[in-house]
Design a protein around this motif. Structure first.
Motif, mmCIF file in Angstrom:
data_model
loop_
_atom_site.group_PDB
_atom_site.id
_atom_site.type_symbol
_atom_site.label_atom_id
_atom_site.label_comp_id
_atom_site.label_asym_id
_atom_site.label_seq_id
_atom_site.Cartn_x
_atom_site.Cartn_y
_atom_site.Cartn_z
ATOM 1 N N PRO A 189 -50.787 9.191 57.738
ATOM 2 C CA PRO A 189 -51.536 9.221 58.991
ATOM 3 C C PRO A 189 -50.765 8.587 60.153
ATOM 4 N N VAL A 190 -49.675 7.895 59.862
ATOM 5 C CA VAL A 190 -48.837 7.302 60.897
ATOM 6 C C VAL A 190 -47.823 8.365 61.319
ATOM 7 N N GLU A 191 -47.872 8.760 62.579
ATOM 8 C CA GLU A 191 -47.046 9.862 63.064
ATOM 9 C C GLU A 191 -45.563 9.650 62.734
ATOM 10 N N GLY A 192 -44.925 10.736 62.279
ATOM 11 C CA GLY A 192 -43.500 10.706 61.988
ATOM 12 C C GLY A 192 -43.131 10.012 60.695
ATOM 13 N N HIS A 193 -44.074 9.865 59.769
ATOM 14 C CA HIS A 193 -43.805 9.205 58.488
ATOM 15 C C HIS A 193 -44.333 10.044 57.325
ATOM 16 N N TYR A 194 -43.531 10.084 56.263
ATOM 17 C CA TYR A 194 -43.876 10.828 55.050
ATOM 18 C C TYR A 194 -43.503 9.992 53.829
ATOM 19 N N VAL B 137 -39.911 7.931 41.419
ATOM 20 C CA VAL B 137 -39.332 7.263 42.579
ATOM 21 C C VAL B 137 -40.152 7.640 43.804
ATOM 22 N N GLY B 138 -40.468 6.661 44.626
ATOM 23 C CA GLY B 138 -41.156 6.909 45.886
ATOM 24 C C GLY B 138 -40.323 6.380 47.030
ATOM 25 N N LYS B 139 -40.287 7.129 48.137
ATOM 26 C CA LYS B 139 -39.557 6.695 49.328
ATOM 27 C C LYS B 139 -40.438 6.900 50.550
ATOM 28 N N LEU B 140 -40.493 5.884 51.386
ATOM 29 C CA LEU B 140 -41.137 5.996 52.687
ATOM 30 C C LEU B 140 -40.050 6.399 53.666
ATOM 31 N N ILE B 141 -40.255 7.527 54.349
ATOM 32 C CA ILE B 141 -39.265 7.985 55.323
ATOM 33 C C ILE B 141 -39.919 8.113 56.695
ATOM 34 N N PRO C 288 -45.198 -1.190 60.452
ATOM 35 C CA PRO C 288 -46.064 -1.924 59.525
ATOM 36 C C PRO C 288 -47.221 -1.086 58.972
ATOM 37 N N GLU C 289 -47.817 -0.204 59.783
ATOM 38 C CA GLU C 289 -48.917 0.632 59.294
ATOM 39 C C GLU C 289 -48.431 1.615 58.233
ATOM 40 N N ALA C 290 -47.261 2.222 58.480
ATOM 41 C CA ALA C 290 -46.700 3.161 57.504
ATOM 42 C C ALA C 290 -46.334 2.438 56.218
ATOM 43 N N LEU C 291 -45.770 1.235 56.341
ATOM 44 C CA LEU C 291 -45.413 0.456 55.158
ATOM 45 C C LEU C 291 -46.655 0.087 54.357
ATOM 46 N N GLU C 292 -47.731 -0.259 55.038
ATOM 47 C CA GLU C 292 -48.982 -0.595 54.357
ATOM 48 C C GLU C 292 -49.547 0.631 53.622
ATOM 49 N N ALA C 293 -49.502 1.795 54.268
ATOM 50 C CA ALA C 293 -49.974 3.027 53.624
ATOM 51 C C ALA C 293 -49.110 3.355 52.404
ATOM 52 N N PHE C 294 -47.794 3.148 52.512
ATOM 53 C CA PHE C 294 -46.882 3.372 51.391
ATOM 54 C C PHE C 294 -47.233 2.443 50.226
ATOM 55 N N LYS C 295 -47.497 1.178 50.528
ATOM 56 C CA LYS C 295 -47.833 0.211 49.485
ATOM 57 C C LYS C 295 -49.127 0.595 48.770
ATOM 58 N N LYS C 296 -50.094 1.108 49.504
ATOM 59 C CA LYS C 296 -51.351 1.548 48.878
ATOM 60 C C LYS C 296 -51.092 2.744 47.964
ATOM 61 N N PHE C 297 -50.254 3.680 48.404
ATOM 62 C CA PHE C 297 -49.875 4.827 47.590
ATOM 63 C C PHE C 297 -49.193 4.354 46.300
#
Length: 171
Positions: free
Chosen positions: A105-110, A125-129, A137-146
């Protein structure tokens, strides 16, 4: 804090259910965080990563290209991912790897999430890009929940340093 978690969780679920078009993911991406279940000791985890270039190919397929240093030499890795028909899901290495590309949901992040077999053992393996090298920080938090939903420990999440692509030597 709890009031913030529900909207993030709901928007994450909504984003993950949207079909992904290959053109959305084409371009240059920076690896902002990683997780793996390959029991990599901290000292052997990638400390530095170069940007990943994603190219949309015909038929919905993608090609990922990145460079890395090994034994003081620059190497380029290319991986072609075939889309078996379901948007956001790809296979590579003759079907030995399954790659899921999940929009956040954070624009420009997958999230790139890969599962497969290597030397007879399964790996994940998971990668936040993201489109720029700065950690959001919002994208990192969403990645951690995933990561937690996939059964990883948050202690296994690491953030490699961003480097420029090196130039592979021609033989």
């Amino acid at each position: 804090m709890k009031a913030l978690l529900l909207p993030i969780a709901l928007s994450l679920l909504a984003a993950l259910s949207c079909p992904l078009e290959p053109q959305q993911i084409a371009g240059t991406w920076y690896v902002k965080a990683m997780v793996t279940d390959e029991n990599l000791p901290k000292e052997t985890r990638p400390r530095k990563v170069s940007p990943v270039t994603v190219t949309a190919l015909g038929g919905g397929d993608l090609e990922l290209t990145f460079t890395f240093l090994k034994e003081a030499r620059c190497h380029e890795k290319r991986s072609r991912m075939q889309q078996p028909g379901e948007p956001g899901k790809y296979s590579s290495n003759g079907g030995k790897k399954q790659v899921h590309i999940l929009e956040l949901p954070v624009e420009g992040h997958y999230i790139l999430y890969c599962e497969g077999q290597r030397q007879g053992k399964s790996f994940h393996v998971g990668k936040l890009i993201g489109r720029n090298p700065d950690v959001n920080p919002e994208a990192l938090e969403a990645f951690k929940k995933f990561v937690q939903r996939k059964g990883f420990s948050l202690e296994d999440v690491f953030t490699p340093e961003q480097t420029e692509s090196c130039k592979p030597e021609s033989d």
